[in-house]
Design a protein around this motif. Sequence first.
Motif, short mmCIF file in Angstrom:
data_model
loop_
_atom_site.label_atom_id
_atom_site.label_comp_id
_atom_site.label_asym_id
_atom_site.label_seq_id
_atom_site.Cartn_x
_atom_site.Cartn_y
_atom_site.Cartn_z
N ALA A 139 -34.78 44.49 9.67
CA ALA A 139 -36.14 43.94 9.61
C ALA A 139 -37.16 45.06 9.66
N ALA A 140 -36.91 46.06 10.48
CA ALA A 140 -37.81 47.21 10.56
C ALA A 140 -37.86 47.97 9.23
N LEU A 141 -36.70 48.21 8.64
CA LEU A 141 -36.66 48.89 7.34
C LEU A 141 -37.36 48.06 6.26
N ALA A 142 -37.14 46.75 6.28
CA ALA A 142 -37.80 45.86 5.32
C ALA A 142 -39.31 45.86 5.53
N THR A 143 -39.75 46.01 6.77
CA THR A 143 -41.18 46.08 7.06
C THR A 143 -41.80 47.29 6.39
N PHE A 144 -41.13 48.43 6.46
CA PHE A 144 -41.65 49.63 5.81
C PHE A 144 -41.75 49.43 4.30
N LEU A 145 -40.72 48.81 3.71
CA LEU A 145 -40.73 48.55 2.27
C LEU A 145 -41.85 47.58 1.91
N TRP A 146 -41.99 46.51 2.69
CA TRP A 146 -43.03 45.52 2.45
C TRP A 146 -44.42 46.15 2.51
N ALA A 147 -44.63 47.03 3.50
CA ALA A 147 -45.94 47.65 3.69
C ALA A 147 -46.29 48.63 2.57
N ARG A 148 -45.27 49.15 1.88
CA ARG A 148 -45.51 50.16 0.85
C ARG A 148 -45.46 49.61 -0.58
N THR A 149 -45.25 48.32 -0.72
CA THR A 149 -45.21 47.72 -2.05
C THR A 149 -46.33 46.70 -2.21
N GLY A 150 -46.70 46.48 -3.45
CA GLY A 150 -47.73 45.48 -3.73
C GLY A 150 -47.09 44.17 -4.12
N PRO A 151 -47.90 43.16 -4.42
CA PRO A 151 -47.36 41.86 -4.79
C PRO A 151 -46.32 41.96 -5.91
N LEU A 157 -39.23 39.91 -1.49
CA LEU A 157 -37.88 40.01 -0.93
C LEU A 157 -37.90 40.75 0.40
N ALA A 158 -38.67 41.85 0.46
CA ALA A 158 -38.78 42.61 1.71
C ALA A 158 -39.38 41.74 2.81
N TYR A 159 -40.40 40.95 2.47
CA TYR A 159 -41.02 40.08 3.47
C TYR A 159 -40.02 39.03 3.95
N ASN A 160 -39.29 38.44 3.03
CA ASN A 160 -38.29 37.43 3.41
C ASN A 160 -37.24 38.03 4.34
N MET A 161 -36.78 39.23 4.02
CA MET A 161 -35.77 39.88 4.86
C MET A 161 -36.36 40.22 6.23
N MET A 162 -37.61 40.66 6.22
CA MET A 162 -38.30 40.96 7.46
C MET A 162 -38.41 39.70 8.33
N PHE A 163 -38.75 38.60 7.72
CA PHE A 163 -38.91 37.33 8.42
C PHE A 163 -37.57 36.79 8.94
N ILE A 164 -36.58 36.75 8.06
CA ILE A 164 -35.27 36.22 8.43
C ILE A 164 -34.62 37.05 9.52
N ALA A 165 -34.70 38.38 9.38
CA ALA A 165 -34.01 39.27 10.31
C ALA A 165 -34.72 39.42 11.65
N SER A 166 -35.93 38.92 11.76
CA SER A 166 -36.62 39.01 13.05
C SER A 166 -36.80 37.63 13.67
N VAL A 167 -37.58 36.80 13.04
CA VAL A 167 -37.91 35.49 13.61
C VAL A 167 -36.68 34.60 13.72
N SER A 168 -35.95 34.44 12.63
CA SER A 168 -34.82 33.51 12.67
C SER A 168 -33.69 34.01 13.56
N THR A 169 -33.47 35.31 13.60
CA THR A 169 -32.38 35.81 14.45
C THR A 169 -32.69 35.60 15.92
N VAL A 170 -33.97 35.73 16.30
CA VAL A 170 -34.33 35.50 17.70
C VAL A 170 -34.27 34.01 18.04
N LEU A 171 -34.79 33.17 17.14
CA LEU A 171 -34.83 31.73 17.41
C LEU A 171 -33.46 31.08 17.41
N PHE A 172 -32.58 31.52 16.51
CA PHE A 172 -31.27 30.87 16.38
C PHE A 172 -30.15 31.68 17.02
#
Length: 195
Positions: A139-151, A157-172
């Motif tokens: 999720a951290a690596l995906a965050t860096f990619l998300w922050a450095r790319t435009g729409p 994809l980076a945002y989805n990976m960031m979201f899945i690997a952080s929020v969903s892993t903690v919740l589930f």
Amino acid sequence: IMFFRMPLLDPETWLRKLAPLFKIIISPLGALLWLAVVATAGKVVLDRFDMVLDQAQGILAPDNLFLMYVGLVVIKSLHEFGHAVVCKRFGGEVHTMGVMLLVFTPLPYMDATSSWAFRNRWHRALVGGAGMITEIFVAALATFLWARTGPGTLHSLAYNMMFIASVSTVLFNGNPLLRFDGYYILSDLLDIPNL
């Protein structure tokens, strides 16, 4: 039928070959590197929090679901490899990796039951937590990619990976009330075989 498993490979041979590398990665130095990367990504998220919230509005949009599923498969594959690597690091063996149908959704799985024989409860708990630890790092690596790319596709994809690997892993996965990783970690730490 809701949890059908199809074993695909025995990763033990290559895990054995990579075992010296695992001693470097799963060490105090590896923990410091993990912490530095995750903390830096956390700062990136805080600095762009309005953008994070704005993009979250479309996470379940129909045109995003395919990218979300691709991200989910990649993340969960790395999650399972995380369990396998830590299990091997502490002397366990992993002979089965494959695909399971979790409520008709194909997802990867691995068998780390050899870790149940570890005498050290912290080693058992670390094997249980290894998938989530891996996901948070990804999720951290995906965050860096998300922050450095435009729409675009890569940004989404980076945002989805960031979201899945952080929020969903903690919740589930981290939730001890569900019979996923958090349940087994708590079971190991309390030394109670079945909560």
